[in-house]
Design an enzyme around this catalytic site. Sequence first.
Site, PDB file in Angstrom:
ATOM      1  N   ASP A 167     -70.314   7.345  -4.038  1.00  0.00           N
ATOM      2  CA  ASP A 167     -71.452   7.197  -2.791  1.00  0.00           C
ATOM      3  C   ASP A 167     -71.628   6.068  -2.304  1.00  0.00           C
ATOM      4  O   ASP A 167     -72.740   5.859  -2.037  1.00  0.00           O
ATOM      5  CB  ASP A 167     -72.515   8.275  -3.481  1.00  0.00           C
ATOM      6  CG  ASP A 167     -72.192   9.681  -3.746  1.00  0.00           C
ATOM      7  OD1 ASP A 167     -71.520  10.423  -3.303  1.00  0.00           O
ATOM      8  OD2 ASP A 167     -72.995  10.315  -4.886  1.00  0.00           O
ATOM      9  N   HIS A 174     -72.920  14.380   1.408  1.00  0.00           N
ATOM     10  CA  HIS A 174     -73.775  13.874   0.229  1.00  0.00           C
ATOM     11  C   HIS A 174     -75.392  14.436   0.446  1.00  0.00           C
ATOM     12  O   HIS A 174     -75.764  14.022   1.818  1.00  0.00           O
ATOM     13  CB  HIS A 174     -73.739  12.506  -0.108  1.00  0.00           C
ATOM     14  CG  HIS A 174     -74.649  12.322  -1.413  1.00  0.00           C
ATOM     15  ND1 HIS A 174     -74.213  12.564  -2.513  1.00  0.00           N
ATOM     16  CD2 HIS A 174     -75.814  11.868  -1.339  1.00  0.00           C
ATOM     17  CE1 HIS A 174     -75.234  12.309  -3.517  1.00  0.00           C
ATOM     18  NE2 HIS A 174     -76.016  11.793  -2.697  1.00  0.00           N
TER      19      HIS A 174
HETATM   20  C1  GAR Z   1     -73.751  20.155  -0.757  1.00  0.00           C
HETATM   21  O1  GAR Z   1     -75.169  19.938  -0.697  1.00  0.00           O
HETATM   22  C2  GAR Z   1     -73.137  18.701  -1.022  1.00  0.00           C
HETATM   23  O2  GAR Z   1     -73.760  17.739  -0.134  1.00  0.00           O
HETATM   24  C3  GAR Z   1     -73.342  18.508  -2.423  1.00  0.00           C
HETATM   25  O3  GAR Z   1     -72.907  19.585  -2.982  1.00  0.00           O
HETATM   26  C4  GAR Z   1     -73.374  20.643  -1.969  1.00  0.00           C
HETATM   27  C5  GAR Z   1     -72.420  21.635  -1.901  1.00  0.00           C
HETATM   28  O4  GAR Z   1     -72.624  22.859  -1.411  1.00  0.00           O
HETATM   29  N1  GAR Z   1     -72.640  17.291  -2.585  1.00  0.00           N
HETATM   30  C6  GAR Z   1     -72.878  16.508  -3.750  1.00  0.00           C
HETATM   31  O5  GAR Z   1     -73.853  16.582  -4.257  1.00  0.00           O
HETATM   32  C7  GAR Z   1     -71.764  15.261  -3.865  1.00  0.00           C
HETATM   33  N2  GAR Z   1     -72.386  14.428  -4.583  1.00  0.00           N
HETATM   34  P1  GAR Z   1     -71.857  23.870  -0.653  1.00  0.00           P
HETATM   35  O6  GAR Z   1     -70.646  24.150  -1.789  1.00  0.00           O
HETATM   36  O7  GAR Z   1     -72.393  25.072  -0.465  1.00  0.00           O
HETATM   37  O8  GAR Z   1     -71.072  23.454   0.456  1.00  0.00           O
END
Ligand code: GAR
Length: 194
Positions: A144, A108
């Site tokens: 979360d 997260h």
């Molecule tokens: C990441 O920053 C992850 O931490 C976030 O989505 C992004 C996915 O990036 N997750 C959340 O916000 C969950 N609440 P990616 O698809 O490039 O790995």
Amino acid sequence: MISVVVLISGSGSNLLSLLQKSENPLYPAKIVAVGSDKNAPGLEHAELYEVDTFVVSPERFATKELWAATLLANVQHHQPDLVVLAGFMKVLPANFVAALKGKLINIHPSLLPEFKGAHAVRDALRAGATKTGVTVHYVDEGVDTGEIIVQSEVAIEPNDTEAVLHERIKKVEHELLASTIEQIAYKQLPALKL
Ligand code: GAR
């Protein structure tokens, strides 16, 4: 060597970084499948690395629980030691979480419990925070709220936009997620319930 199923909803940069790291024979985790709730662009990374993919869309199911049961069946088909939510943007209901308790982790983009939810980077900027970060945590039935495994700080610069800050956070995520999985594989985490 532990086997890992990764669930994504977006671009999959965390997934790509894990796929690259697991090319190294010394890395103690192998990604055996990648799942999504939609036709996420990041699934292409799995296809390039010849890793199985599956998509289970909630729209096709009458209830969230029925959707989650099918998602779970797809996950369990691969008999993973660990399931990693890497940008999976749907809240998973209790039937899914309970079945994978202690084997399900999430990354997260904030220092939880600050800025929970789907817009953590935007929320940190809007709140005028001077620092945010990354949290890897076990998943429980809340959003979360699960037990925190590790956190890393990221400074917020005065001219940061959401996109610029999120890119900087993702660089930290890629390393933190990989090292956490490594520690889990080597059973170095006290809370590990594999
Ligand atoms: C990441 O920053 C992850 O931490 C976030 O989505 C992004 C996915 O990036 N997750 C959340 O916000 C969950 N609440 P990616 O698809 O490039 O790995």
